[in-house]
Design a protein around this motif. Structure first.
Motif, short mmCIF file in Angstrom:
data_model
loop_
_atom_site.label_atom_id
_atom_site.label_comp_id
_atom_site.label_asym_id
_atom_site.label_seq_id
_atom_site.Cartn_x
_atom_site.Cartn_y
_atom_site.Cartn_z
N VAL A 213 -11.57 0.15 -0.26
CA VAL A 213 -10.45 0.99 -0.68
C VAL A 213 -11.01 2.34 -1.09
O VAL A 213 -11.84 2.42 -2.00
N VAL B 102 -7.85 1.98 3.68
CA VAL B 102 -7.97 0.58 3.27
C VAL B 102 -8.39 -0.24 4.48
O VAL B 102 -7.80 -0.11 5.55
N ILE C 40 0.84 -1.20 0.00
CA ILE C 40 0.00 0.00 0.00
C ILE C 40 0.87 1.25 0.00
O ILE C 40 0.66 2.18 -0.79
N VAL D 284 -4.57 -5.27 -2.94
CA VAL D 284 -5.26 -5.67 -1.71
C VAL D 284 -5.98 -7.00 -1.92
O VAL D 284 -5.86 -7.92 -1.10
N LEU E 164 -5.53 7.92 1.53
CA LEU E 164 -6.26 6.67 1.30
C LEU E 164 -6.74 6.08 2.61
O LEU E 164 -6.22 6.36 3.69
N LEU F 54 -3.95 -0.34 -6.53
CA LEU F 54 -4.12 -0.52 -5.09
C LEU F 54 -5.16 -1.58 -4.78
O LEU F 54 -4.91 -2.51 -4.00
N LYS F 55 -6.32 -1.50 -5.40
CA LYS F 55 -7.38 -2.47 -5.08
C LYS F 55 -7.00 -3.87 -5.58
O LYS F 55 -7.35 -4.87 -4.94
#
Length: 626
Positions: free
Chosen positions: A349, A53, A39, A365, A51, A361-362
């Motif tokens: 997210v 998360v 991240i 994750v 952000l 990013l997603k």
């Protein structure tokens, strides 16, 4: 005493420094330290200002990461209390609110919209036999166009839902028979929200706060820029996370106006994971949650597809596991929630930029959350030779999210399926991807990132084979209609040649200008000057038009210098092309050079082709503010 206080402070500092790991639970272990590293790395490389998360189960929070700034100017940090505008995630609230009325017997998903709200303007040519129903609006299968540029540009904090539905109603026109194909449209959810208002006698936002927010403890969530949103709202950023975007007061808040933190959005997702219950309190029946997650009204769904778009809830697949959720996209902001009830895993997210970092990013994750979960792909189905032949061929995109984008997407998003080594392979704008057959009319696309989206082969009303892809909210069409090799490539070839000729007309126009001045000094005149001027003006007009459309933004949705420029250019281009044609037919013999004759004939011919194509798509005399 001092020693105990020191130990206590040390423990608190350790807890703060290890914010990433909140709790562990049964099930496959998740490498949270690695997740934090990824991240932070993505945030740094992609310049994501701030952000949030979360990773969680239906009962507990497993992981939390709040990082960066919610406002670059004030240097205010993102905390657990920071609210983010989550845009289209709001649509899931509309679906749950509607299902609550279904549960009470006050509404049915099969109810006809025309009977529920006759005052709401929409046009469906198939209304007598195939009326638009509530389920069509929630699954985005009414065939409605997406919002117009005028609707997207509207920005008023005081407009009511009823007033918003009277603005730019032309989007609500069924372009195909309702209940056949899905095309994401912001015009659909506000109609359902208005029906909820009529059924309950409450403002939509008030009903949601009473029936959803309060039971779930979403006390700071708001549809307006008020309350906590006045002090703790994240600002959105464009231009690689550098330019602050203004707050967007949507035309219709139910389609994307929610402001909420990840921590307060989590109970809503946990309720869906709990099959309608949260901490022992039932909000929906399990059957209605199942219905929310299940696409039902499309041809693909009736052909057996389990992926796609349910009731404002999409179904996708990762390594064969079906997951549910929704994304949100606004100017400078992105939001995402995803969950899998059987695996008891959910993620959220939220970022305050609209750059490519959000997707990375997603994906990161989800990959780490699922990395120790064994794949669960359906068994391979062995296609017969005849069944393979049904798949193999070329497909052109159809059933566009926004009708106005079809002129471009239809030339750039070809799909080709062919056989390689007894297996089917799909070629599109993303490159080549192997396909795994799971039925005679269904395949999985084996994405390199781990996703396994489904493709379903159906037939439209004209009995043409149509390839239906699982849901994507972008401008890309979810369907592609089968065509011949010539039908696929001839438009693309002509399109590329038209662009090439247009570029040559621009270059030659400058050359002609210089040459004309030079000849005039010698007392001579350039031949067929009106033709040359016409071709140059035609090319310049369309260049200006395309650049303006690409750079326009909200200015295109109102009467502005930019929208007037687009309108003028979209008229001037065709007029200049026609002028060039008529003057060429009258003065063709004045061209002494064979090369110039051939070039002029080709250039004028392609100019007329472009004008005709633009006319078919309604792009001549474009008034983007309507």
């Amino acid at each position: 005493m001092l020693q105990r206080l020191t130990l206590l402070l040390t423990g608190l500092l350790l807890l703060i420094s290890c914010e990433g790991t909140i709790a562990q639970s049964s099930g496959p272990a998740i490498p949270f330290n690695k997740l934090t590293y990824q991240i932070d790395s993505i945030q740094k490389v992609e310049k994501i200002p701030g952000l949030q998360v979360l990773v969680f189960t239906k009962d507990s929070l497993l992981y939390q990461r709040n990082a960066g700034l919610r406002n670059l100017k004030t240097k205010a940090p993102v905390t657990a209390q920071t609210l983010f505008p989550v845009a289209s995630v709001t649509k899931s609230m509309v679906a749950v609110a509607a299902l609550m009325l279904v549960q009470q017997g006050k509404l049915s998903l099969t109810d006809e919209v025309k009977k529920l709200a006759p005052e709401i303007e929409f046009h469906n040519p198939w209304e007598a036999t195939d009326p638009v129903r509530v389920a069509h609006l929630l699954e985005h299968t009414a065939g409605f166009d997406d919002w117009s540029m005028k609707a997207y540009a509207y920005n008023s904090p005081t407009i009511t839902l009823q007033e918003g539905l009277t603005i730019a109603p032309q989007s609500r026109q069924s372009r195909w028979r309702p209940g056949t194909f899905m095309a994401y449209s912001n015009a659909d959810p506000p109609v359902v929200a208005r029906i909820i208002e009529k059924k309950t006698g409450q403002e939509f936002e008030s009903f949601v706060r009473q029936r959803i927010f309060t039971p779930l403890g979403m006390n700071r969530a708001t549809f307006h820029r008020d309350g906590a949103a006045l002090t703790d709202l994240a600002s959105g950023y464009t231009d690689n996370g550098q330019k602050e975007a203004p707050y967007w007061y949507l035309l219709a808040r139910p389609t994307g106006g929610l402001n909420v933190s990840a921590l307060e959005l989590m109970p809503f997702v946990q309720m869906l994971m709990g099959r309608g219950s949260f901490r022992g309190q039932p909000l929906l029946s399990p059957a209605l949650v199942d219905r929310m997650e299940t696409p039902s009204t499309t041809l693909a769904a009736r052909a057996g597809s389990k992926q796609g778009y349910g009731l404002n809830n999409f179904t996708t697949s990762y390594q064969g596991h079906l997951l549910h959720g929704h994304d949100g996209a606004s100017i400078g902001l992105r939001a995402h929630y995803l969950y899998q009830s059987a695996l008891n895993r959910g993620i959220i997210v939220l970022v305050n930029t609209d750059g490519p970092g959000f997707s990375k990013l997603k994906d990161a994750v989800l990959k780490l959350v699922m990395q120790n979960v064994p794949p669960q792909r359906p068994p391979v189905y062995r296609l017969s030779k005849a069944e393979k032949e049904n798949w193999i061929g070329y497909y052109r995109p159809s059933n566009f999210r926004q009708a106005a984008t079809g002129w471009f997407l239809g030339l750039t998003q070809l799909v080709h399926v062919e056989e390689e080594g007894n297996n089917l392979v799909l070629y599109d704008g993303l490159g080549s991807q192997p396909l795994q057959s799971i039925g005679p009319n269904q395949v999985l696309r084996l994405d390199s990132r781990g996703y396994t989206p489904e493709l379903t082969l159906v037939h439209n009303d004209s009995n043409e084979p149509v390839l239906v892809r699982s849901f994507g909210a972008g401008l890309m069409a979810n369907t592609a209609t089968k065509t011949s090799f010539l039908g696929a490539w001839l438009p693309v070839l002509l399109g590329h040649l038209s662009v090439l000729i247009l570029a040559l007309c621009l270059i030659m126009g400058i050359v002609w200008l210089i040459r004309g001045v030079w000849l005039q000094r010698k007392g001579r005149r350039l031949s067929v000057l009106p033709v040359r001027i016409g071709l140059f003006v035609y090319a310049l007009s369309y260049l200006v038009m395309v650049i303006s459309l690409n750079e326009g933004g909200d200015e295109l949705g109102v009467v502005s210098p930019l929208s007037i420029t687009v309108f003028t250019a979209s008229l001037l281009g065709p007029l200049a092309a026609l002028m060039a044609f008529f003057n060429l037919t009258r003065n063709y013999r004045q061209l002494s050079s064979r090369t110039e004759r051939i070039f002029m004939l080709i250039a004028v011919g392609f100019a007329l082709l472009v004008v005709g194509y633009m006319g078919v798509w309604g792009l001549v005399g474009m008034r983007t503010w309507l």
